[in-house]
Scaffold this motif. Sequence first.
Motif, PDB file in Angstrom:
ATOM      1  N   LYS A 259       0.737  -1.338   0.012  1.00 18.32           N
ATOM      2  CA  LYS A 259       0.069   0.033  -0.146  1.00 18.32           C
ATOM      3  C   LYS A 259       0.990   1.341  -0.158  1.00 18.32           C
ATOM      4  O   LYS A 259       0.273   2.438  -0.311  1.00 18.32           O
ATOM      5  N   ASN A 260       1.944   1.079   0.221  1.00 17.23           N
ATOM      6  CA  ASN A 260       3.035   2.298   0.271  1.00 17.23           C
ATOM      7  C   ASN A 260       2.879   3.331   0.885  1.00 17.23           C
ATOM      8  O   ASN A 260       2.468   4.302   0.577  1.00 17.23           O
ATOM      9  N   LEU A 261       2.303   3.203   2.441  1.00 18.90           N
ATOM     10  CA  LEU A 261       1.953   4.270   3.111  1.00 18.90           C
ATOM     11  C   LEU A 261       2.726   4.848   3.862  1.00 18.90           C
ATOM     12  O   LEU A 261       2.536   5.634   4.678  1.00 18.90           O
ATOM     13  N   LYS A 262       4.088   4.458   3.746  1.00 12.88           N
ATOM     14  CA  LYS A 262       5.086   4.864   4.715  1.00 12.88           C
ATOM     15  C   LYS A 262       6.280   5.543   3.529  1.00 12.88           C
ATOM     16  O   LYS A 262       7.525   6.034   4.071  1.00 12.88           O
ATOM     17  N   GLY A 263       5.867   6.204   2.594  1.00  6.36           N
ATOM     18  CA  GLY A 263       6.617   6.653   1.645  1.00  6.36           C
ATOM     19  C   GLY A 263       8.064   6.369   1.164  1.00  6.36           C
ATOM     20  O   GLY A 263       9.009   6.855   0.863  1.00  6.36           O
ATOM     21  N   GLU A 264       8.126   4.930   0.936  1.00  7.02           N
ATOM     22  CA  GLU A 264       8.982   4.233   0.586  1.00  7.02           C
ATOM     23  C   GLU A 264       9.306   3.812  -0.757  1.00  7.02           C
ATOM     24  O   GLU A 264      10.084   3.085  -1.338  1.00  7.02           O
ATOM     25  N   GLY A 265       8.044   4.337  -1.697  1.00  7.25           N
ATOM     26  CA  GLY A 265       8.033   4.012  -3.122  1.00  7.25           C
ATOM     27  C   GLY A 265       7.918   2.383  -3.273  1.00  7.25           C
ATOM     28  O   GLY A 265       8.457   1.804  -4.307  1.00  7.25           O
ATOM     29  N   ASP A 266       7.218   1.744  -2.295  1.00 13.45           N
ATOM     30  CA  ASP A 266       6.666   0.093  -2.434  1.00 13.45           C
ATOM     31  C   ASP A 266       5.734   0.105  -3.580  1.00 13.45           C
ATOM     32  O   ASP A 266       4.995   1.130  -3.963  1.00 13.45           O
ATOM     33  N   SER A 267       5.624  -1.049  -4.184  1.00 15.90           N
ATOM     34  CA  SER A 267       4.616  -1.144  -5.318  1.00 15.90           C
ATOM     35  C   SER A 267       4.461  -2.453  -5.198  1.00 15.90           C
ATOM     36  O   SER A 267       5.113  -3.318  -4.912  1.00 15.90           O
ATOM     37  N   THR A 268       3.293  -2.897  -5.955  1.00 18.60           N
ATOM     38  CA  THR A 268       2.640  -4.127  -6.277  1.00 18.60           C
ATOM     39  C   THR A 268       3.498  -4.747  -7.161  1.00 18.60           C
ATOM     40  O   THR A 268       3.734  -6.068  -6.828  1.00 18.60           O
ATOM     41  N   TRP A 269       4.161  -4.174  -7.809  1.00 18.14           N
ATOM     42  CA  TRP A 269       5.395  -5.134  -8.916  1.00 18.14           C
ATOM     43  C   TRP A 269       6.514  -5.530  -7.766  1.00 18.14           C
ATOM     44  O   TRP A 269       7.016  -6.610  -7.940  1.00 18.14           O
ATOM     45  N   LYS A 270       6.934  -4.621  -6.951  1.00 18.83           N
ATOM     46  CA  LYS A 270       7.935  -5.022  -6.022  1.00 18.83           C
ATOM     47  C   LYS A 270       7.379  -6.406  -5.136  1.00 18.83           C
ATOM     48  O   LYS A 270       8.417  -7.099  -4.912  1.00 18.83           O
ATOM     49  N   HIS A 271       6.232  -6.208  -4.660  1.00 18.41           N
ATOM     50  CA  HIS A 271       5.663  -7.359  -3.984  1.00 18.41           C
ATOM     51  C   HIS A 271       5.845  -8.531  -4.674  1.00 18.41           C
ATOM     52  O   HIS A 271       6.203  -9.569  -4.244  1.00 18.41           O
ATOM     53  N   PHE A 272       5.389  -8.485  -5.777  1.00 23.39           N
ATOM     54  CA  PHE A 272       5.323  -9.606  -6.783  1.00 23.39           C
ATOM     55  C   PHE A 272       6.610 -10.089  -7.038  1.00 23.39           C
ATOM     56  O   PHE A 272       7.165 -11.363  -7.077  1.00 23.39           O
ATOM     57  N   ASP A 273       7.709  -9.297  -7.348  1.00 20.61           N
ATOM     58  CA  ASP A 273       9.055  -9.569  -7.561  1.00 20.61           C
ATOM     59  C   ASP A 273       9.830 -10.343  -6.087  1.00 20.61           C
ATOM     60  O   ASP A 273      10.110 -11.515  -6.283  1.00 20.61           O
ATOM     61  N   ASP A 274       9.470  -9.757  -5.112  1.00 18.84           N
ATOM     62  CA  ASP A 274      10.082 -10.297  -3.705  1.00 18.84           C
ATOM     63  C   ASP A 274       9.290 -11.777  -3.740  1.00 18.84           C
ATOM     64  O   ASP A 274       9.930 -12.742  -3.303  1.00 18.84           O
ATOM     65  N   THR A 275       7.940 -12.155  -4.092  1.00 21.82           N
ATOM     66  CA  THR A 275       7.251 -13.175  -3.857  1.00 21.82           C
ATOM     67  C   THR A 275       7.742 -14.409  -4.712  1.00 21.82           C
ATOM     68  O   THR A 275       8.130 -15.336  -4.259  1.00 21.82           O
ATOM     69  N   ILE A 276       8.156 -13.781  -6.048  1.00 23.48           N
ATOM     70  CA  ILE A 276       8.603 -14.865  -7.125  1.00 23.48           C
ATOM     71  C   ILE A 276       9.907 -15.172  -6.659  1.00 23.48           C
ATOM     72  O   ILE A 276      10.458 -16.374  -6.814  1.00 23.48           O
ATOM     73  N   TYR A 277      10.753 -14.201  -6.226  1.00 19.44           N
ATOM     74  CA  TYR A 277      12.289 -14.430  -6.058  1.00 19.44           C
ATOM     75  C   TYR A 277      12.526 -15.340  -4.638  1.00 19.44           C
ATOM     76  O   TYR A 277      13.108 -16.165  -4.735  1.00 19.44           O
ATOM     77  N   GLY A 278      11.724 -15.013  -3.670  1.00 20.01           N
ATOM     78  CA  GLY A 278      11.479 -15.764  -2.514  1.00 20.01           C
ATOM     79  C   GLY A 278      11.262 -17.289  -2.829  1.00 20.01           C
ATOM     80  O   GLY A 278      11.616 -18.120  -1.967  1.00 20.01           O
ATOM     81  N   GLY A 279      10.204 -17.463  -3.734  1.00 18.28           N
ATOM     82  CA  GLY A 279       9.698 -18.533  -3.891  1.00 18.28           C
ATOM     83  C   GLY A 279      10.694 -19.513  -5.212  1.00 18.28           C
ATOM     84  O   GLY A 279      10.450 -20.478  -5.682  1.00 18.28           O
ATOM     85  N   ASP A 280      11.929 -18.739  -5.331  1.00 20.47           N
ATOM     86  CA  ASP A 280      12.886 -19.329  -6.138  1.00 20.47           C
ATOM     87  C   ASP A 280      12.269 -19.695  -7.560  1.00 20.47           C
ATOM     88  O   ASP A 280      12.917 -20.643  -8.214  1.00 20.47           O
ATOM     89  N   PHE A 281      11.587 -18.865  -8.094  1.00 19.50           N
ATOM     90  CA  PHE A 281      10.912 -18.960  -9.551  1.00 19.50           C
ATOM     91  C   PHE A 281      10.305 -20.089 -10.035  1.00 19.50           C
ATOM     92  O   PHE A 281      10.124 -20.425 -11.066  1.00 19.50           O
TER      93      PHE A 281
END
Lengths: 216, 250, 595
Positions: free
Chosen positions: C53-75
Amino acid sequence: MPAAAPESKTGYILDKLQSLSGVVPIGAYLVDHLWSNSYALVSIEKYNQVSGELQTVPWRIGVEAAVLWIPLLFHSLYGMYIWSRGKSNALSHPWMSNWMYVLQRWTGLLAFVFIGWHLYTERFGGHGVTRYAGVAQDMTNPWYVIAYLVGVTACSFHLGNGLWNFACKWGIAITPKAQHAAAWFGAAVGVGCTLAGIVVVLGFHYAWFPLGGYVQ
Amino acid sequence: MADKTFIVRIKRQQRPDESVRWEEYELRYRPHMNVIICLRDIAEKPFTRSGVESTPVSYDANCLEEVCGACAMLINGTARQACTALVDDLEKPIRLEPLTKFPLVRDLVVDRSKMFEDLKRTHCWIPIDGTYDIGEGPRMAPSVQEKGYPLSRCITCGNCLEVCPKVNQRDPFVGAAIVSQVRLFNMHPTGAMHSAERLEALMLPGGIADCDNAQNCVKACPKGIPLTESLAAVNGQVLVHAVKSWLRGE
Amino acid sequence: MTQPKIIVVGGGLAGLMATIRVAESGIPVDLFSIVPVKRSHSVCAQGGINAAKNLKGEGDSTWKHFDDTIYGGDFLANQPLVKGMCEAAPAIIDLLDRMGVMFNRTPEGLLDFRRFGGTLYNRTAFAGATTGQQLLYALDEQVRRFESEDKVKKFEGWTFLSVVLDDGGVCRGICGMDLRTMEIRTFPCDAAIFCTGGIGVVFGRSTNSVVCTGSAQSALFQQGVYYANGEFIQVHPTAIPGEDKCRLMSESARGEGGRVWVPKQAGDKRAGKDIPENERFYFLEDWYPKYGNLVPRDVATRAIHKIVFEMKMGLVGEPAVYLDVTHIPRETLDRKLEGILEIYEKFVGVDPREEPMKVFPAMHYTMGGLWVDNQNQATNVPGIYAAGECEYQYHGANRLGANSLVSCIYGGMLAGPAAVRYARGLESGCENVPGAIFERERVRQQDITDALLNQHKGTENPITIWREMGDIMTENVTVIRYNANLQKTLVKLDELSERFTRINLQDRTQWANQTLNFVRELGNMLILARVITMGALARNETRGAHYKPDFPERDDANWLKTTKASYNDGNIQLEYEPVDTSLLQPRERKYTAKA
């Protein structure tokens, strides 16, 4: 809330009235009654004067019925109905407040019996109009003294603990801190009434006027 | 060296209409055992102390970390969760009985559906318009969240009902857990819009007036929920609502 | 056709969400659950739920969430659905917020977010330390509301036995058993959605709840539904071992300076606090000097496993190591770790401020599960849908912390409407299916139960078989996997399956017979255990939670593919299908850089 139970708010209203009647007028009357009887600790004359005034209010029967007998009867009988719906378990769950729940019921019953007997002997029985001498005469009987001590203590406990219940059940004392404070207030009222009652009873028994120092 | 053992006494009843019997089991002690492990040991060797073959004991359990509410029972007479009842802390012999305020199913299993039904009758939910994306929820002061969160941890175990003198076969009282949930939903900004329905429900038989302030509930709550505070707060809410409706002639 | 009929099996987050979505579309739902739905395993989730939701001014995005999830899941995860989940997550949080979840707040009254493993962003919304419980309750309340409007009918205290398949292999209903009366009954439906959770009980002691047996998944598998990526099992490094279950001990204990050690002398019988400093082996600090006790989860898990099972240096009497916080000042502990230390105190009865905690890795989450398609949560059998932990999408080879709650809810959100669309599109509904089809299934299930009840010569105890299965699965098929051990496990499972045929039910009554239900579940668990073990044996690489010392590298050329197990006449077969990597090119997963 089973389907068989009538979906009515009557029970709620009666419960609230039962709870309210214990404070006003009954509780208030108990305090007032102990107050006026405390004149027995001042002097015979003062006592007779105060009780005489109380016993000569206009429309006495009506007033007594409205502020005393009807609320008292309702409070007691409906209270016993409430009691019958509960199932005490202080032996298996011996927490202090649980014992208070049990004591509240038994002191209520004791108070009911005592007040009935007290009304019979002092209001409708022999005297009709109470004078110091008549009460003092009764109080020479040690069984009377014991009955009064037990009765007054039961009434006072029931009021003091009832005030605490009232504060919780009417949403006056909400937080644990406030409920704690209400418990202390109730305890103070209960202990105060008990002490006042005991002293008055003993005053009659021993013809003792500890508060008569200012009276000439 | 012989194993250290201890005795567990269990009140058993095959069916609601069958007779009660007590059985004693001698179990091998291990460190950190809880009552659930005792019941599993019995299931593995369902022979009573006197060597008579019995059946595994029926009991409810699920999460085993005191957050699902399933395994409530009377342990040495105290209403509590079996998963957090450690054998080391219990007086022996350990006595296990089903909760008494709910219809018995079998052995230690009781039917607590009354609580879920009462949650239904008291409208314990936030009536949302739908699950589609219509934006954020209402803002809420952190102080409200701090009051609400402890209430929302209620696991519907039924221990507060078990110890309440006013919850019994003669009285339909909903019990502290449900009243506390009403308070929770009346606290929420959206829930507050519909507080009248919940308060009305609590004026009906079995409602808030049945509480007689024995205050056992709060002592039996495994989650430390301020139940007596909830009861008093909702008592006040119902009263204000009742007086207001009466004055308005509703 | 008339009004379609939908059945949901399982009342955790996914099942409740699916139920809500179906009821919302005006179609009645029958909701089946072994336990009252409010007691489902979702209550155990603690940390939170991810949404960018990027409520902390960090520039988070759903794409980054997606990338973290795929990366964490070893593709290993199919990417389009994961992307859909991450994009839906912010609205899911909003929905939960509207439902009244007591999320923690910022001073401004907005949702607060905290940081979790596997990401650099404050992306995790949380409600105290019991987020899963709070989310489950919110959905439970919504379902109760539908129930009060007669849009949902709950069957709590029913266990799922099988689906009713017509002669064309289409799901036309389910067969269940009332756990009180033991009655076996069929229920017609046009589509059934399965949300039956994880399979921790297959491993004996896990962080899962008692009902997480995977029995329903196994039953479906035996009726023709594919089971995918069974070998991917997440193990949490520090749990409090218990004979009944393992309870999580949060990573924050090590974050605050907690140290992991074992006595240098194997078999040292002294209490932990009595062992002097120079006789303690701080193996994480010794082996990984750079990161010490704060090595990533999988490394810590593998190290502990190695100490206990390979080097036999575990604590006396139980497989465990010490997690020690006794050197940290008491007031620091009470200020920062009180919540989690209380859990230890409550369940172990020992004060962790005084004595080192005994911890051990524990099976925690099932990444694999029922195979569902890339759009609709539909399995390969028409009319059968799956959502939540019981299916295999979303987490690939390893789940990211705080992603499970969002995947359950998202899966339920998709499955409900998809099942409705399917049911509405049927030419002929379940009401036109001949009664004989249902009766056939009911009799089949009744026969299985009767056979168990009537077997009087059995000698094998179900709890014993379960313990032995759990022990060998935990030892060989969790953290470290060697092909020789996996083969031994299959032999052991054969032995257990053979002994299972000689089971002694002990309780032959027809009322609330929990043993009967457990034995039926156990039979299903034995088959699922085999699927997991075979999948692990076949996959000769290391990927995410699947670690083979003999094949220590990820092998995309040969193994970037989904395992699909199928069941034919008692034989389990493995086949593979490619992973949809259309959005993110696989890259090397270097956890060391993240520590």
